[in-house]
Design an enzyme around this catalytic site. Sequence first.
Site, PDB file in Angstrom:
ATOM      1  N   LEU A   1       0.813  -1.218   0.000  1.00 26.59           N
ATOM      2  CA  LEU A   1       0.000   0.000   0.000  1.00 26.59           C
ATOM      3  C   LEU A   1       0.848   1.271   0.000  1.00 26.59           C
ATOM      4  CD1 LEU A   1      -2.961   1.058   0.236  1.00 26.59           C
ATOM      5  CD2 LEU A   1      -2.585   1.188   2.699  1.00 26.59           C
ATOM      6  N   ASP A   2       0.549   2.170  -0.939  1.00 23.32           N
ATOM      7  CA  ASP A   2       1.200   3.492  -1.014  1.00 23.32           C
ATOM      8  C   ASP A   2       2.713   3.394  -1.170  1.00 23.32           C
ATOM      9  OD1 ASP A   2      -1.291   4.635  -0.698  1.00 23.32           O
ATOM     10  OD2 ASP A   2      -1.100   4.866   1.459  1.00 23.32           O
ATOM     11  N   ASP A   3       3.182   2.294  -1.742  1.00 23.42           N
ATOM     12  CA  ASP A   3       4.622   2.092  -1.829  1.00 23.42           C
ATOM     13  C   ASP A   3       5.133   2.002  -3.267  1.00 23.42           C
ATOM     14  OD1 ASP A   3       7.103   1.647  -0.392  1.00 23.42           O
ATOM     15  OD2 ASP A   3       7.046  -0.365  -1.276  1.00 23.42           O
TER      16      ASP A   3
END
Lengths: 286, 286, 286, 286
Positions: A229-231
Site C-alpha cells: 500500500l502506497d509504496d
Amino acid sequence: MSTKNTAILLISCPDRKGLVAAIANFLYRHNANILHADQHQDAELGVFLMRVEWDLQDFDLSLEDFETAFLPIAQEFNMTWRLAHSSHRPRMAIFVSRYDHCLADLLYRYRAGELNCDIPIIISNHPDTHALAETYRIPFQHIAIHKDGKEEAETTQLAILRRLHIDFIVLARYMQVLSGEFIRHYPNRIINIHHSFLPAFHGAKPYHRAFERGVKLIGATSHYVTEVLDDGPIIEQDVTRVSHRDDLDDLVRRGADLEKIVLSRAVRLHIEHRVLLYANKTVVFD
Amino acid sequence: MSTKNTAILLISCPDRKGLVAAIANFLYRHNANILHADQHQDAELGVFLMRVEWDLQDFDLSLEDFETAFLPIAQEFNMTWRLAHSSHRPRMAIFVSRYDHCLADLLYRYRAGELNCDIPIIISNHPDTHALAETYRIPFQHIAIHKDGKEEAETTQLAILRRLHIDFIVLARYMQVLSGEFIRHYPNRIINIHHSFLPAFHGAKPYHRAFERGVKLIGATSHYVTEVLDDGPIIEQDVTRVSHRDDLDDLVRRGADLEKIVLSRAVRLHIEHRVLLYANKTVVFD
Amino acid sequence: MSTKNTAILLISCPDRKGLVAAIANFLYRHNANILHADQHQDAELGVFLMRVEWDLQDFDLSLEDFETAFLPIAQEFNMTWRLAHSSHRPRMAIFVSRYDHCLADLLYRYRAGELNCDIPIIISNHPDTHALAETYRIPFQHIAIHKDGKEEAETTQLAILRRLHIDFIVLARYMQVLSGEFIRHYPNRIINIHHSFLPAFHGAKPYHRAFERGVKLIGATSHYVTEVLDDGPIIEQDVTRVSHRDDLDDLVRRGADLEKIVLSRAVRLHIEHRVLLYANKTVVFD
Amino acid sequence: MSTKNTAILLISCPDRKGLVAAIANFLYRHNANILHADQHQDAELGVFLMRVEWDLQDFDLSLEDFETAFLPIAQEFNMTWRLAHSSHRPRMAIFVSRYDHCLADLLYRYRAGELNCDIPIIISNHPDTHALAETYRIPFQHIAIHKDGKEEAETTQLAILRRLHIDFIVLARYMQVLSGEFIRHYPNRIINIHHSFLPAFHGAKPYHRAFERGVKLIGATSHYVTEVLDDGPIIEQDVTRVSHRDDLDDLVRRGADLEKIVLSRAVRLHIEHRVLLYANKTVVFD
C-alpha cells in the site's frame, strides 16, 4: 497533440558501450527525423534508459515491420523495449468514490484535448458522480462494494475492463484498497493519487494526521499501484505551504487543488510515454 | 534590529470573551504604542494564543513592575505568559558534528547582525570545526563521545551550558541523539534540523532513503527536540524539487542548502519570540 | 568532484538527420564510456544542442588529438563545439561591492569543494570585504571607482584579469554597471546576480520597487551579462513568498537568501559546462 | 461554509494608541465571541488595518443597529469601515472570452460549495462558453464587441450588472480592456487574472514574451482592475518552474493551471472579506 504523427521508442537495458551508436544508426538508416531524445544512466546499477521520439513522415519502416528490423539490436543489448505511436489513444478507465474533484479535473482536461486518450468507462462504488459522467457523456458504472463483497466486485470490474480493452486505470480518489490479485492484472498500469507527500502519512486519513503533526507543508503524490500500500513508484509529487491559520478543512481544500494538479500531470506523463521504471522508481523524461 | 527597544508579550490561555479587551485595555492604560499584534484561536481545543509587541518609548511601566501590574489579568484568564525585551540577547549554544554547513551559515548570519543573540560556545564531538569557530572568535569545546560514554559527555556539556547561562541550544547537524535526561533540562529550548521532510524519513540516513524511495522532492525540517526522536513541534520546513538526474550526492548537496535556510529561519523565529507551542505543534507569528 | 576524469563535449549546430549517429559512432569508435548525454532540439529555429560527458579511462584519443579527429564531423554538420576536461579548474574572478552575502556564500562553497574552480582574485570598489577574502586566503584588490574614473578603473581591472588568465567573472552584488567595452572582453563569461525576478524590476532598487508594487513573491535572477542592462541570457531564477507582514528590510533579508542560492547554482552550472546558449536564452543540462 | 453565522468588521484608519482597546471593548460590551482577529500596522505610513470576525450567536446588537452603536468609535478614530455578514452571498458576474479554463474552474468550485457567492450572470464577447454555462445552469449573455462598438457594449453590460445587483466582477481571461468609465462603476470590485508574474510581461501576449526572454519560472497574477492596465493592487500570485524542454504550448498549458489556482484563491479571499487595500497594495488576512 492528437495531430502529431510520431513514434516513441522506450528502452531499458544494461548499460554498455555502443548502445547509443547502435540505436542512432538504426534510426538514421531508416531515415528517422528525431524530435526528442532523452537518456539516463544509473552508474551504480549499470542501467541505461532511453526515450526517443521521431517524426514518421520520412521514416521508411512501417510500425509493423519495426519489431523484426529492430530485433537484432534489441537482442544484442538485452533490451526491454516498447514502441508507441502518438496517434494511438490509450484507453483509460477512471475509478472514483465520492470526492469528485480529481474526476472533474480529468474530464475537463480530456474534453479540452489535454489528455490524448479515450475514456470508455468510469467505475464507482458510489452513485454520486453519475451526473458528472453524463455531462461529459462518459459511460458510468456503479459497482457497490458490500462488506465481504470486494472479491465479487473486483471480478465484475475486471470483466468490464477486459471487455472494454482498457490499457490503464486511474484511481481518482478511489477509497478502496485493490487486492493483489486485481493489481497483478495491470502491473504498473494503475495510477493512484495519495493525498500526502509520501512516504509521510501513507495509509488512511493523511490530512488529519498532517494537521495533528503540525506540518508546515502539505503534499500530494501520484504513483503506480503495487501490492504494498502506497509504496509503488512515484510519478509526481508537489506540496503547498500551510500555517496554523489553516484548520483541517483548509488543509483538505488546499490539498484538493494539489491532488488535481499532481494526478493530471502523472496521467499526462503516462499517456505520453514519458515514464520509465526501474528499482521501484520512475525516470520521468519530461 | 538590535537598536529596537520593544517589549514582547506572549500569552497562551483558554479562549474566553473579554480576553483581547482586557489585554488591550491594560496596554492602553500604560500608554503602550503597539507595533505588532497577532493572535490565534483554536476553536476545537478552545485555546487562545497571542503575541503583542510594543514600543517601550512611552510605556509607563518598567519591565520590573510589569509582572505585578499584569498579574490580576493573567490570573483572571488563567494565562501562561512571558514577557521578553528586544534588547535582551538570548544566549545560544551550538552543537555540531562534522558537517559544518549549518554552523557556517549561522555564524555568518550572526556576524551580519541577522541573529540577535550571543553565542558563548560551540560544542562538538569532533575537532573539525574548531578553525571555523576561531575565525568568528567563538569559544569552541571539543567533547568526544566515547562508546558507553554519552552520559559522562552530557554531564560535561550540561555543566558548560549552566556555567555560561545558555538560554537555548541549536543542533546544527549534531549527529548524536540526546538523552531524555538532557532534554528535560532545556524543554522546548533545543532546536534541531532534520534533513528530511518530517515525518517522512525520520531517523537515520534520510537522504539515502529518499533516494531509494524515488521521491520527487526532498525536504528539511527544523523542530524542537522532545524525548521522542524527530517528533517534536515543527517550527519550519521547506522542500526542493529533485529528479532522476540527481544522484545521492546531488541530494545531499541540494539538501544542505535547504537545511541552512530552514534552520536559520527557525533560529531567527525563536530568537524573536515568534513561536508559541500547544498540542505538540507550533504557532508561528511571522 | 575534482577526482573525476571525464571529458565534456558541447555542440551547437543546425539540426539534421544523422547528427546523433555521427557523434555516437565517433565516441564509440574511440571507446568512450558515456556517462551523461543530453540533447535539445528547437524545432522552430532548427537548432540542435548537445552535452555529452564520458569517462576518459578507456578513451583512446588524447585530448590534444581530439580536435583533428573530430574536425571532419564538426565541419560536415557545421558545428560550433568545444571540449572541456573535468580536471581543468577554470579561473574565476569575483567582483563585489559592499554587500558580502553572495561573496561569503561562494567562498564557503569553494572551500567545501562544491565549486570546482580556482579563485585567483577578488576585486572590489570598496575595501569592506578585504578581511573576508583574507579568511579564505584569496588575493583581494581594491580598485576605487571615482567619478568620471570608470574607464580608468576598468583598464586596471582588465589588466589584472589578463595577467591572472581569468576564464570568467562573477558579479557577486557588484553595484557598478560595466561598460560595453569591458563586456566584449568576456562575452557570455560574466555572470551577474540581479535581485529581482527579471524582467520585473530590472535596473536599480528592485526591492524598493517590489515593496511599493505590493508583489506577493520576490525573486532573484542569475544571467550572463550583455551590453543591454539586465537583459542577458537567464541561467537560473527562483522566488520566495512574501506578504504584507514583510517590510522592506524583510524583503532585503529574504531576498539575500535567494540571491546566494541562485547565484551559486548558476556558477556551478557554468563551471560544470551545463549551460549552452542560443537566441539570447540558455539551455541548462542539469 | 454557508452555515456559518458570523459578522466581519473591516477597519482602516490612521494608527493611534487605544484603537484596539476601543474596538475590543465595544465587541466585548456587546458580548461578541471573537473567532478571528487580524491586524496590520504600517509604521511608515501610520496606517492601521483590521479584520475581526465573531460569532453572532450571543451578540446583542442586530446588524441594523450596529452602525449607530459603532459610529462614535468610528468617528473618534477616523475609521473607514465596513461590516459584512457571512450569510450574505455576494453576487458575482463572470466575464469571459474564448479560453474557458478559469471559468470552468470557478463554476466547479461554485457548485462544490467552495465559493460562498451567487453567480447571476456570465457575460462573454464570444458564444463559445454558452454550453458550459448551461451545464451549471448559469444565465449566459453573449455581447459581441464590434469594432468601434466597445462603448455601446459596455453600456449594455453595465445595464445588466445594475439590473442584477452585481456586487463584483471577475474577469476570467476576458480579453478586452475595460474603459476607465466602466471601471469607475466598480472600484476595487473587478478582479482580473493576468497570465504572468506582474509586473513582468504586463500587457499583451505574456507567454510569448516569457518564452522569448527565456525565463526559468512562469507566473500568474490576480489583481483588482484600475484604470492603469495591469497595475492594480495584487491579490495573489504564484509561479511554476519551466525549462528549455518546455515549448510555447507547454508554457500556455502549465500557465493555465496556475491561472486557475491563482484566480480562484483571489476570488475566495475577496468573497470572505479577507482583502484590504491601501497605497495601491493589498493586505490579505488569510
